[in-house]
Design a protein around this motif. Structure first.
Motif, PDB file in Angstrom:
ATOM      1  N   ASN A 103       0.753  -0.916  -0.127  1.00  0.00           N
ATOM      2  CA  ASN A 103      -0.042  -0.388   0.080  1.00  0.00           C
ATOM      3  C   ASN A 103       0.658   1.204  -0.074  1.00  0.00           C
ATOM      4  OD1 ASN A 103      -2.647  -2.041  -0.068  1.00  0.00           O
ATOM      5  ND2 ASN A 103      -1.859  -1.785   2.309  1.00  0.00           N
ATOM      6  N   TYR A 104       0.527   2.134  -0.939  1.00  0.00           N
ATOM      7  CA  TYR A 104       1.443   3.276  -1.069  1.00  0.00           C
ATOM      8  C   TYR A 104       0.547   4.584  -1.677  1.00  0.00           C
ATOM      9  CZ  TYR A 104       2.240   2.156  -5.406  1.00  0.00           C
ATOM     10  OH  TYR A 104       1.644   1.297  -6.884  1.00  0.00           O
ATOM     11  N   ASN A 105       0.970   6.148  -1.322  1.00  0.00           N
ATOM     12  CA  ASN A 105       0.712   6.572  -2.310  1.00  0.00           C
ATOM     13  C   ASN A 105       1.932   7.212  -3.691  1.00  0.00           C
ATOM     14  OD1 ASN A 105      -2.077   7.278  -0.364  1.00  0.00           O
ATOM     15  ND2 ASN A 105       0.447   7.462   1.409  1.00  0.00           N
ATOM     16  N   ASN A 106       0.919   8.200  -4.591  1.00  0.00           N
ATOM     17  CA  ASN A 106       1.761   8.175  -5.236  1.00  0.00           C
ATOM     18  C   ASN A 106       1.607   9.818  -4.909  1.00  0.00           C
ATOM     19  OD1 ASN A 106      -0.555   8.392  -6.695  1.00  0.00           O
ATOM     20  ND2 ASN A 106       0.676   6.549  -8.091  1.00  0.00           N
ATOM     21  N   PHE A 142       4.692   6.029   1.314  1.00  0.00           N
ATOM     22  CA  PHE A 142       4.075   5.698   2.242  1.00  0.00           C
ATOM     23  C   PHE A 142       4.324   6.423   3.700  1.00  0.00           C
ATOM     24  CE2 PHE A 142       6.914   2.937   3.643  1.00  0.00           C
ATOM     25  CZ  PHE A 142       7.217   2.582   5.616  1.00  0.00           C
TER      26      PHE A 142
END
Length: 98
Positions: free
Chosen positions: A12-15, A75
């Protein structure tokens, strides 16, 4: 892409897309950081950090330099120490924008 995501360690990560404005690579510090400039009308700075060898590997993999347009994968981690919450954005990878 040569980053932590390629090894399935982080699912799970953001960009976020932005311009690379600073690379803090002080050899005395075990943690390095990169700073991105984000936004159109209201410019904000985002500081992303990780261990020195990880940041070096990420930067070298795309040959990043100041002024490049990149997408940063990260993250957010938070911890409670000394009666305070500390929040850190951990850099997972960079992708060059064409």
């Amino acid at each position: 892409m040569n980053n932590i995501l390629a090894h399935d360690k982080q699912k799970n990560y953001n960009n976020v897309k932005g311009e690379l404005v600073e690379i803090d690579n002080n050899n005395k510090n075990p943690y390095w950081s990169v700073t991105l400039s984000l936004g159109h009308n209201k410019i904000r700075k985002l500081n992303l950090c990780n261990k020195a060898e990880v940041v070096r590997q990420i930067i070298d993999s795309i040959q990043a330099k100041i002024g490049d347009r990149v997408t940063a994968l990260f993250f957010v981690r938070s911890s409670f120490k000394n009666e305070k919450y500390y929040t850190t954005a951990i850099l997972l990878g960079l992708e060059r924008e064409d």
